[in-house]
Design an enzyme around this catalytic site. Structure first.
Site, PDB file in Angstrom:
ATOM      1  N   CYS A 217       0.816  -1.219   0.000  1.00  0.00           N
ATOM      2  CA  CYS A 217       0.000   0.000   0.000  1.00  0.00           C
ATOM      3  C   CYS A 217       0.856   1.277   0.000  1.00  0.00           C
ATOM      4  CB  CYS A 217      -0.879   0.046   1.236  1.00  0.00           C
ATOM      5  SG  CYS A 217      -1.826  -1.444   1.479  1.00  0.00           S
TER       6      CYS A 217
ATOM      7  N   TRP B 167      -3.127  -2.545  -1.550  1.00  0.00           N
ATOM      8  CA  TRP B 167      -2.741  -3.870  -2.049  1.00  0.00           C
ATOM      9  C   TRP B 167      -3.427  -4.840  -1.100  1.00  0.00           C
ATOM     10  CZ3 TRP B 167       0.174  -8.213  -0.541  1.00  0.00           C
ATOM     11  CH2 TRP B 167       0.649  -9.016  -1.586  1.00  0.00           C
TER      12      TRP B 167
ATOM     13  N   LYS C 115      13.327 -12.731 -13.583  1.00  0.00           N
ATOM     14  CA  LYS C 115      12.966 -11.601 -14.439  1.00  0.00           C
ATOM     15  C   LYS C 115      11.934 -12.055 -15.470  1.00  0.00           C
ATOM     16  CE  LYS C 115      13.955  -8.920 -12.580  1.00  0.00           C
ATOM     17  NZ  LYS C 115      14.578  -8.991 -11.334  1.00  0.00           N
TER      18      LYS C 115
ATOM     19  N   GLU D 201       8.389 -12.932 -13.610  1.00  0.00           N
ATOM     20  CA  GLU D 201       7.635 -11.889 -12.909  1.00  0.00           C
ATOM     21  C   GLU D 201       7.062 -10.845 -13.846  1.00  0.00           C
ATOM     22  OE1 GLU D 201       9.679  -9.513  -9.945  1.00  0.00           O
ATOM     23  OE2 GLU D 201      11.523  -9.524 -11.095  1.00  0.00           O
TER      24      GLU D 201
HETATM   25  O1  M6R Z   1      13.553  -4.431  -1.358  1.00  0.00           O
HETATM   26  P1  M6R Z   1      14.154  -5.801  -1.304  1.00  0.00           P
HETATM   27  O2  M6R Z   1      15.438  -5.912  -2.053  1.00  0.00           O
HETATM   28  O3  M6R Z   1      14.286  -6.315   0.093  1.00  0.00           O
HETATM   29  O4  M6R Z   1      13.099  -6.737  -2.039  1.00  0.00           O
HETATM   30  C1  M6R Z   1      13.268  -8.125  -2.087  1.00  0.00           C
HETATM   31  C2  M6R Z   1      12.398  -8.730  -3.152  1.00  0.00           C
HETATM   32  O5  M6R Z   1      11.045  -8.472  -2.876  1.00  0.00           O
HETATM   33  C3  M6R Z   1      12.738  -8.204  -4.543  1.00  0.00           C
HETATM   34  O6  M6R Z   1      14.073  -8.431  -4.865  1.00  0.00           O
HETATM   35  C4  M6R Z   1      11.841  -8.875  -5.602  1.00  0.00           C
HETATM   36  O7  M6R Z   1      12.151 -10.223  -5.702  1.00  0.00           O
HETATM   37  C5  M6R Z   1      12.032  -8.136  -6.927  1.00  0.00           C
HETATM   38  N1  M6R Z   1      10.807  -7.520  -7.328  1.00  0.00           N
HETATM   39  C6  M6R Z   1      12.412  -8.997  -8.052  1.00  0.00           C
HETATM   40  O8  M6R Z   1      12.534  -8.271  -9.230  1.00  0.00           O
END
Ligand code: M6R
Length: 630
Positions: A2, A76, A507, A510
């Site tokens: 959110c 969200w 990549k 997602e």
């Molecule tokens: O902000 P963070 O690096 O802690 O986030 C971790 C994951 O949520 C983040 O790397 C996620 O997997 C990415 N969206 C992938 O592209």
């Protein structure tokens, strides 16, 4: 997750709230709403399911909601489906147009069920399925008792379990917004005569760079140009504002079609800027992190905890730290680490040493996180601290919770990353890990200064080599459009190449919704190979000489089962072309750092496949940029 915005000042609030929310879209949401108090004290709430555009149309860009104070929210969904009823803001009293309390929330109230029962027993009725409505009515119940927003928030914070960033407007305080925060981000921006509330800096950058980071368990009274902070006991606390150095342009698309492709192109700069803070006179220099060489010499091992792409960086770090610095490394998913009673000092155990439960002084736990707000990573950090480990955070967002709570901080300098799929922050993390591994290696006497100089010189070639690779993006675009109907993809590699495959595969899935998996190539025949069919896409990464032929053999095995092969390899390995259907060459580089180059074509592949399939690449379905709930 959110997004929250708030405004109090002399301008019309609604357009400012909507504009702020648009800058938080990257966080992921499924509905949105704003509440504005007019000059007669009446609050109007407008909500919409779906994109912010719908809310903006419903309010004619905010112009149908007059008033100089208001709060906004992108939701969200956690409790209750995405719908108008469940969207925020929520109100304490449906039968009145001047509800006593109006609020928005980011996070999860874990004991909402129990609180709701108690409130129902007191006579409250509920119109939504959300935990937020429970929070609003809980605050309302205390507010009715004391008439004091501060007291109502203090009392509510004592009984609420979970994570929250909350913003409220109270009927009898028409010029104030009150906020409270625990484990979900919140900042307050100020000018002389206006104040802005937001979940993240990009939402307010256009209006001010003077920002307060709200601390955990802190309450805040926000008036126009005047902010006051209190602890949970209601005592006032002093706080210094910080000045944000990013320019607003950094959070705009700048002529690119999407943030993701813009950020892919920003990687040379992100890598250069990050390395520049970690190298000095040809050697690594970690003094900016606070981590001293005397400590580094004595670490018996390293645990790395992270989520998603940051966890993939952790896997790469394991190969590098163990390979270069010869220190044992264990990599943990933060969501698992936090609950499984880990022993930070596992590497010292042998038959003569009984495993010690609890902290083992002298161990290092590294938390990697772009946002610095990921709930699981933050919890892993707290767990490690509780166990007495030293903690180092590798974080991109200045002043984020993880950065503030870790003992040592290594900032990556990727700038604001807006696309949900990380690219430049991942690349910045990779080179931070490269520098860290080299530093550990020299300080621990595994490599000489000369060797380190030679390797840091290689590291500094990465930005230009990424630029060269980006010049080839049209080839990848062509290949992505050819494979647009791919249903499944497998990414295979060994050693460091496997770490790159994990990220390349993420990549792909997602942003393009193609089912994709990454496998260490040696593992294929232990199950996965049964999934290969005529035309299945198999992407191989081959940059590690020692295992290159092994992966080539695995490619042949895939091809003979009908797979369509794409390969990413280092310039000079032309034998790969004899087997692969499509080959991308990366410039030659020390193999330890090849991941920083091999990932580029894989990011482009995910991006162009997504675009070709007509997907909203910057905001893929169900995903949030910063995952602030468990
Ligand atoms: O902000 P963070 O690096 O802690 O986030 C971790 C994951 O949520 C983040 O790397 C996620 O997997 C990415 N969206 C992938 O592209």
């Amino acid at each position: 997750m959110c997004g929250i915005t708030g405004y109090v000042g002399h301008e019309e609030a609604a357009p400012i709230l909507l504009d702020g929310l648009s800058k938080l879209e990257y966080r992921g949401y499924d509905s949105a709403g704003i509440a504005v108090r007019d000059n007669d004290g009446k609050v109007r709430v407008v909500k919409a399911k779906g994109r912010l555009k719908i809310l903006s149309e419903k309010t004619d860009g905010g112009t149908t909601l007059p008033g100089h104070i208001g709060i906004g929210h992108t939701r969200w969904a956690t409790h209750g489906e995405p719908s108008e009823a469940n969207a925020h803001p929520h109100i304490s009293d449906e039968s009145s147009d001047s509800s006593a309390v109006v609020g928005v929330h980011n996070g999860i109230i874990e004991n909402y069920h129990e609180l709701k029962e108690k409130l129902i027993a007191k006579g409250y009725k509920f119109y939504s399925d959300t935990d937020t409505e429970v929070a609003v009515k809980l605050v309302d119940s205390y507010y009715r008792e004391s008439g004091s927003p501060l007291e109502a928030l203090e009392k509510s914070m004592v009984v609420i379990r979970g994570s929250y960033a909350l913003a409220f407007m109270f009927k009898d305080y028409p010029d104030e917004i009150w906020t409270a925060r625990k484990d979900s981000p919140m900042i307050i921006g100020v000018t002389n005569d206006e104040s802005f509330i937001a979940s993240d800096v990009p939402a307010i950058l256009k209006r001010t760079r003077t920002v307060y980071y709200v601390d955990n368990l802190e309450i805040c009274r926000v008036r126009a140009g005047d902010v006051k902070f209190y602890n949970i006991e209601g005592e006032s606390r002093p706080k210094e504002a910080v000045s944000i150095s990013w320019d607003a342009q950094a959070a705009e698309k700048d002529g690119y079609e999407h943030f993701m492709i813009k950020e892919i192109h920003e990687q040379p700069k992100a890598v250069y800027d990050t390395l520049s803070t970690l190298l000095k006179d040809g050697l690594t220099d970690l003094s900016s992190t606070g981590l001293e060489d005397s400590l580094i010499r004595n670490f018996r091992g390293v645990t790395i905890a992270a989520c998603g792409s940051a966890w993939h960086v952790g896997i790469e770090a394991q190969y590098l730290l163990e390979g270069l610095a010869r220190i044992p490394v264990r990599v943990e998913l933060a969501s698992e680490y936090r609950y499984r009673d880990p022993l930070p000092g596992f590497w010292e155990m042998n038959s003569d040493t009984a495993p010690a439960a609890g902290p083992v002084a002298g161990d290092l736990v590294i938390i990697i996180s772009q946002s610095g707000e990921t709930a699981d990573s933050l919890a892993a950090l707290r767990e490690a601290k509780k166990r007495g480990a030293h903690t180092l955070a590798i974080v991109n967002v200045l002043g984020s919770s993880i950065a503030r709570e870790a003992e040592f901080v290594l900032y990556t300098h990727a700038g604001p990353e807006i696309a949900v799929a990380t690219t430049k922050a991942y690349s910045a993390q990779l080179v931070a890990i490269d520098a860290l591994a080299l530093h550990f290696a020299r300080v621990r006497g595994v490599i000489t200064e000369d060797k380190e100089r030679q390797m840091t010189a290689e590291l500094m070639t990465i930005p230009d080599k990424i630029r060269t690779l980006l010049e080839e993006k049209d080839r990848i675009q062509w290949f992505a459009s050819k494979k647009i109907n791919t249903r499944d993809a497998f990414f295979i590699g060994r050693g460091l190449d496997y770490a790159v495959c994990l990220e390349g595969s993420l990549k792909m899935k997602e942003v393009s919704y193609v089912h994709s998996e990454a496998y260490a190539s040696g593992e294929l025949k232990h199950g996965t190979i049964s999934l290969l069919e005529q035309g299945t896409l198999v992407v191989s990464v081959l940059t590690q000489n020692r295992v290159l032929e092994k992966t080539l053999s695995n490619m042949v095995e895939c091809k003979s089962r009908g797979a369509y092969l794409m390969a990413v390899t280092t310039h000079g390995h032309f034998e790969v072309e004899d087997i692969a259907d499509f080959t991308v060459y990366i410039p030659k580089i020390d193999e330890h750092f090849a991941g920083s180059l091999a990932i580029i074509p894989l990011q482009l592949l995910g991006y162009y496949t997504s675009v070709a399939r007509g997907i909203d690449v910057d905001k893929p379905r169900n995903l949030a940029k910063s995952v602030t709930v468990e």
